[in-house]
Design a protein around this motif. Sequence first.
Motif, short mmCIF file in Angstrom:
data_model
loop_
_atom_site.label_atom_id
_atom_site.label_comp_id
_atom_site.label_asym_id
_atom_site.label_seq_id
_atom_site.Cartn_x
_atom_site.Cartn_y
_atom_site.Cartn_z
N THR A 23 71.56 1.84 32.75
CA THR A 23 72.17 2.81 33.66
C THR A 23 73.63 2.45 33.89
O THR A 23 73.96 1.28 34.14
CB THR A 23 71.44 2.83 35.02
OG1 THR A 23 70.06 3.11 34.82
CG2 THR A 23 72.05 3.89 35.94
N ASP B 19 74.88 8.59 38.43
CA ASP B 19 74.21 7.65 37.53
C ASP B 19 73.91 8.34 36.20
O ASP B 19 73.43 9.48 36.18
CB ASP B 19 72.87 7.19 38.12
CG ASP B 19 73.02 6.50 39.47
OD1 ASP B 19 74.16 6.31 39.91
OD2 ASP B 19 71.99 6.15 40.05
N TYR B 20 74.14 7.63 35.11
CA TYR B 20 73.80 8.09 33.77
C TYR B 20 72.83 7.09 33.16
O TYR B 20 73.15 5.90 33.06
CB TYR B 20 75.06 8.20 32.90
CG TYR B 20 76.14 9.08 33.49
CD1 TYR B 20 76.18 10.45 33.24
CD2 TYR B 20 77.13 8.53 34.30
CE1 TYR B 20 77.18 11.25 33.77
CE2 TYR B 20 78.13 9.32 34.85
CZ TYR B 20 78.14 10.68 34.58
OH TYR B 20 79.15 11.46 35.13
N ALA B 21 71.64 7.55 32.76
CA ALA B 21 70.59 6.62 32.35
C ALA B 21 70.02 6.96 30.98
O ALA B 21 69.90 8.15 30.61
CB ALA B 21 69.45 6.63 33.38
N ALA C 29 63.43 4.14 35.54
CA ALA C 29 64.89 4.07 35.46
C ALA C 29 65.43 4.83 34.25
O ALA C 29 66.56 5.32 34.27
CB ALA C 29 65.34 2.62 35.40
N ALA D 184 66.61 8.27 35.03
CA ALA D 184 67.34 8.32 36.31
C ALA D 184 66.41 8.67 37.46
O ALA D 184 66.83 9.31 38.42
CB ALA D 184 68.52 9.29 36.24
N GLU E 215 65.83 0.40 42.00
CA GLU E 215 65.40 -0.25 40.75
C GLU E 215 64.02 -0.87 40.93
O GLU E 215 63.86 -2.09 40.98
CB GLU E 215 66.41 -1.32 40.34
CG GLU E 215 67.72 -0.75 39.87
CD GLU E 215 68.70 -0.50 41.00
OE1 GLU E 215 69.85 -0.16 40.70
OE2 GLU E 215 68.32 -0.64 42.17
#
Length: 434
Positions: A387, A367-369, A40, A43, A34
Amino acid sequence: MTTFPIKALIAASSLALMAGMTTGAHAAGFYLQEQSAKQAGNAYSGAVTAKGADALWWNPAAIAGTTTKDLTFGLSYIDPKGDVDDTGSVIVRPGQSAASVGGNASAKDPISSGTLPNGSFSMPLNDRVAIGVTVTSPFSFETNYDSNDWARYDADKTRLTTVDIQPVVAFKINEWLDLGVGLNAEYTKATLNNALPNYSALQADGAQTLEGDGWNYGYTVGAQAHLKKVTLGLSYKSAIKHELSGSLTMEGLQTPYTAYNGTTDGLKADFSTPSQLMLGVTIQATDKLALHAQAINFGWSEFDYITISGSVNQAIPEDYRDTTSVAIGGDYVINPKWTVRAGIQSDPTPTRDGHRDARVPDADRIDYALGTSYQVTPRFAIDAAFTYVDFKDSELSTTTAAFAGTAAQTPIVISGELRDASATVFSVGGHFTF
């Protein structure tokens, strides 16, 4: 009195290196990614190919050829959730049969929520050379198990803070090739508290606290190739060999262990954080749509041993494995002021089965962003991202020992599971050009 410092320092050093899920971060092992609210949003799929000061952590070539000064800043709020459950951990006190470690068998959300800041600045010296600096906190976290949790002998209250200062110089070699190089100066400070078993289970636990800090150094090199509608990015971040110097305090130990109470100074732990080889591609599919793909190979196998020195000398195996994370995503320009982003990242854990304990309940994750940027004025823009991190369940299984190598040696066999773990990350930032 030498064996207790060994055990405590091993535990503290391992914790300082293995943030994983325990940091609340959404990168495997102990790495916090991060470092930019803008990156971010997709992702981090376009981080190594991006231009601007906010991408300096991933690629020092990101500022080559810039014509304005660029100041970026950001803050991420990380909120981890998950249960760390006992599935049969035992302790074997001297001359006694194996018994349950006791205590609360399910630790609920033992990892503290927290915020992670970052900031960068760059400026051109001429039309070919630019300089910059990025300040990040790549390995920072806090854990807070209850004093009666089953994991108390392995992990109690812990705090780790790092500050990485990376000055950069970048060169525009020609119309399509940019190069950059940076120095990583990293300060690390750690505090660890663990419970210690007394001879009898009827006696209250003792406690140990280790504190240490140190400055250590590495480097980052990178390149970007701009080929019409395709940008290629390549960078390498070196491993950093860390050395923490500190002291250990033990208290609350009762007969026959009272001699171990006190403070031991002059302890050191040496270990290496992993190198990172990053490769990415951005395709400008249309005037408004950019597609990204990025892979990072982490040299986690460099974290193979913790070497202890001071009053004792010992090398402790950690047996991490190399991993590769993969991310894909895109940016879409709705209008000159508003851009939206999305991405997905797969990141496997470097920890191995049989070497994973309650201190580091790490697991594979996805991770889903989603993210956006809004150009408030011609010189100021706001970035924001959300996220969601989905962790797989993972088994905890390892064996440690208090008072190792003495007649009082007390093996502790960890058997547990990380269950229903997830994290949400809210990132916000801004950047000025002037």
